[in-house]
Each structure stands twice: as C-alpha cells, then as structure tokens.
Motif scaffolding. Structure first.
Motif, mmCIF file in Angstrom:
data_model
loop_
_atom_site.group_PDB
_atom_site.id
_atom_site.type_symbol
_atom_site.label_atom_id
_atom_site.label_comp_id
_atom_site.label_asym_id
_atom_site.label_seq_id
_atom_site.Cartn_x
_atom_site.Cartn_y
_atom_site.Cartn_z
ATOM 1 N N UNK A 226 0.859 -1.201 -0.095
ATOM 2 C CA UNK A 226 0.006 0.007 -0.055
ATOM 3 C C UNK A 226 0.817 1.219 0.022
ATOM 4 N N UNK A 227 2.118 1.343 -0.590
ATOM 5 C CA UNK A 227 2.985 2.340 -0.595
ATOM 6 C C UNK A 227 3.399 2.719 -1.938
ATOM 7 N N UNK A 228 3.781 3.798 -2.352
ATOM 8 C CA UNK A 228 4.170 4.388 -3.752
ATOM 9 C C UNK A 228 5.769 3.991 -3.602
ATOM 10 N N UNK A 229 6.396 4.150 -4.816
ATOM 11 C CA UNK A 229 7.698 4.257 -5.110
ATOM 12 C C UNK A 229 8.076 5.658 -5.073
ATOM 13 N N UNK A 230 9.075 6.213 -4.609
ATOM 14 C CA UNK A 230 9.478 7.446 -4.765
ATOM 15 C C UNK A 230 10.770 7.743 -5.602
ATOM 16 N N UNK A 231 10.826 8.743 -6.391
ATOM 17 C CA UNK A 231 11.860 8.889 -7.430
ATOM 18 C C UNK A 231 12.119 10.242 -7.989
ATOM 19 N N UNK A 232 13.179 10.471 -8.618
ATOM 20 C CA UNK A 232 13.480 11.558 -9.343
ATOM 21 C C UNK A 232 13.438 11.276 -10.612
ATOM 22 N N UNK A 233 13.391 12.296 -11.525
ATOM 23 C CA UNK A 233 13.573 12.397 -13.090
ATOM 24 C C UNK A 233 14.697 13.419 -13.475
ATOM 25 N N UNK A 234 15.770 13.017 -14.029
ATOM 26 C CA UNK A 234 16.766 13.727 -14.187
ATOM 27 C C UNK A 234 16.619 14.877 -15.523
ATOM 28 N N UNK A 235 17.294 15.568 -16.079
ATOM 29 C CA UNK A 235 17.217 16.531 -16.987
ATOM 30 C C UNK A 235 17.134 15.679 -18.368
ATOM 31 N N UNK A 236 17.431 14.507 -18.313
ATOM 32 C CA UNK A 236 17.665 13.665 -19.533
ATOM 33 C C UNK A 236 16.595 12.678 -19.828
ATOM 34 N N UNK A 237 15.508 12.765 -18.729
ATOM 35 C CA UNK A 237 14.333 11.974 -18.656
ATOM 36 C C UNK A 237 14.545 10.781 -17.886
ATOM 37 N N UNK A 238 15.597 10.339 -17.472
ATOM 38 C CA UNK A 238 15.925 9.064 -16.873
ATOM 39 C C UNK A 238 15.467 8.949 -15.257
ATOM 40 N N UNK A 239 14.899 7.858 -14.807
ATOM 41 C CA UNK A 239 14.495 7.909 -13.256
ATOM 42 C C UNK A 239 15.400 7.220 -12.422
#
Length: 310
Positions: A270-283
């Motif tokens: 019941x939890x989400x994944x937390x991530x960032x997207x860089x300037x190239x669209x990579x996760x």
C-alpha cells in the motif's frame, strides 16, 4: 483474375478457420486478455457514480468486453492466425532466445499491476543546483574497486533474491536491490564528531555498518557500482542519500511490479515508489537508509545538488 484471387482467399480462410466451438473459445480468451487493461484505463479515467455493489463498473466491464469480443469475432480468422504466429515465435524464443512465455506473463502482469497501482507520483525534475559538499573526499571514499567492497556486494547477491527466476533484463537491478536489503537491514546511525564532518570510506563502514547519512550513501554507492549498477548521491538541506538509475518510465512499470510483488511485498504494501527524473528523462529510485524498500519515502525534498557516479 479477380474471381481467382477471391476463391483463393476464401480457400485460405477456410483452411485456417477453427472449427466450432474452438473458434469461440479462442475469441473469448483473447477478448478477456484485451478487455482487462482497457477496463482498468476506463475505470481510472471515468467518473465513479458509486452505484450499489459497484454495478456501474460491472456494466462497464461487460460493455467493453462485448465490443472487444464483437471486433475479434468479426476478424476471428485473422486474429487466430496472428495468435498462432505469436505462439510459434514464443516457442522459438523459449528454445533459442530470451523472450519466452514467462516474459510475456511477466510483462502482462507488470502492465496490469501498474495500471491498477500507479507507480508514478508527481514527477520531481532536478538538476545540479549547487556544488556538492565534500565532493572530492566523497569520491575518494567510494572505493568501488576495493576487493572487500565488491566481495561484500557479491555476498549480498547470494543471500537475497538469488533464486528469483525470469526478469533477465533486470537481473542487475535485482542484485543491486539485494545490496540495498543487506546494508539497510544492518545499518546503525551514528553521528559525526561535534564541530566536524567525518567522511568514512566504504571499506571502513563495512567494519560495523555504522555512521551518518553520508557514510551510508558512500557505502551504498560503492557496493552498487562495484556490481555494475549506476548510483548517485542527492544533497538536500542537512542530508545526503543515494539513488540508483532505473531507466525509463517503461522500466519503472516493471520495477514497480518487481518491488511490490516479488522482492519487497511486505515492506512496500500500500505504498508508492519515490523517485526523481533527471534532465535527460531518466528515473532514479531512492535508496536512503530510512527506506525499507527501494523507492521508499524521501526524508527531505529540498534538493540542492546531485553527484552522479558514471
């Protein structure tokens, strides 16, 4: 000449047409497989009138299924021929290649799961904003070529997820997640000396699995990189934590399914994944010591800089 072609067409069609009731069974099977993801899309995007017992959604599923069934039944000969060719390709892939029946099953599961359990929270795009603190010392401390660091990482891959089958394209990520599990299950947070910033090397942190956030980040980055992963460190206000490169959003769908259903089902329930997207669209997925599963909640969101280990 036209009559000849038509006759040939009808002869070929009759030759490949399945006898009743098998044609209806194949059409029904294909319709169910196609209806499920379509229904999930409509379910998520249409207003829910909240009818009693979910009758509106039952009627929606029946409606979508009827349309899909009608289209496939009208084109049943072509559909069955395409299905037969697809099965032959999977048989060939099972014998001589890498894409087989298990791959199709895994991809379909990932698609269905990701549609029903959205892995994409609000995208947070970051860039290198400020100089990374203690950059040179940290880079020297990430001793990913040190034999003790690599041996520890290899040990972690034999202790966790070694018997997971399939997902060959994500084998390296699974091994990096094994490193995450081993380090985070043993990490003990200890403050630096007062009025000082002590930077422990990866080899040093292996002795007791203790230290502050930058020590944990250094060890995690070193171990991940030592077995082929791509880590980076994120600098926030008063905190540093590691992330790992996942790839595209399509990769995130599969990783989302892997984490929440295969590798860390209890920790991520019941939890989400937390991530960032860089300037190239990579996760990039969060690997902080405060997280119980890859992609766990961020401790701090005020991004000041990023240090990528190429």
């Amino acid at each position: 000449m036209i009559q000849f072609n038509k006759e040939n067409f009808y002869l070929i069609r009759e030759k490949f047409r399945l006898k009743k009731p098998w044609d209806s069974f194949v059409v029904f099977f294909l319709s169910i497989i196609i209806t499920i993801p379509l229904f999930i899309v409509f379910h998520q995007n249409l207003v829910d009138p909240q009818w009693l017992f979910g009758l509106d959604r039952i009627l929606l599923f029946i409606f979508v299924f009827a349309i899909v069934y009608g289209v496939i039944y009208a084109l049943r000969t072509i559909s069955i021929i395409c299905l037969g060719l697809y099965i032959l390709m999977l048989i060939y892939g099972s014998l001589f290649g890498t894409f087989n029946f298990n791959s199709v099953f895994d991809d379909y599961n990932s698609m269905i799961y990701s549609m029903n359990n959205n892995p994409f929270p609000e995208d947070i795009i970051i860039a290198k904003l400020l100089p990374f603190p203690n950059k040179n010392e940290i880079l020297r401390a990430i001793e990913y070529k040190n034999p003790k660091v690599r041996n520890f990482a290899i040990m972690a891959t034999t202790r966790h997820f070694k018997h997971i089958r399939g997902y060959s394209e994500y084998r390296n990520l699974i091994q990096c997640f094994a490193v995450f599990k081993e380090i985070n299950s043993r990490w003990n947070y200890v403050n630096d000396p007062k009025n000082g910033d002590y930077i422990a090397s990866a080899r040093e942190s292996l002795l007791y699995f203790s230290g502050d956030c930058d020590d944990h980040s250094i060890l995690m980055a070193a171990c991940v990189r030592s077995i082929g992963g791509t880590p980076r460190l994120i600098h926030t206000k008063g905190h540093i934590y590691p992330e790992i490169l996942i790839g595209s959003k399509n990769d995130l769908e599969n990783v989302n399914y892997l984490i929440k259903n295969v590798l860390f089902p209890e920790e991520s329930r019941d939890k989400q994944l937390n991530y960032h997207i860089d300037e190239h669209g990579q996760i990039w997925l969060n690997l902080d010591y405060t997280a119980k599963y890859p992609g766990g909640p961020f401790l701090s969101e005020e991004i000041l800089g990023a240090l990528t280990l190429e």
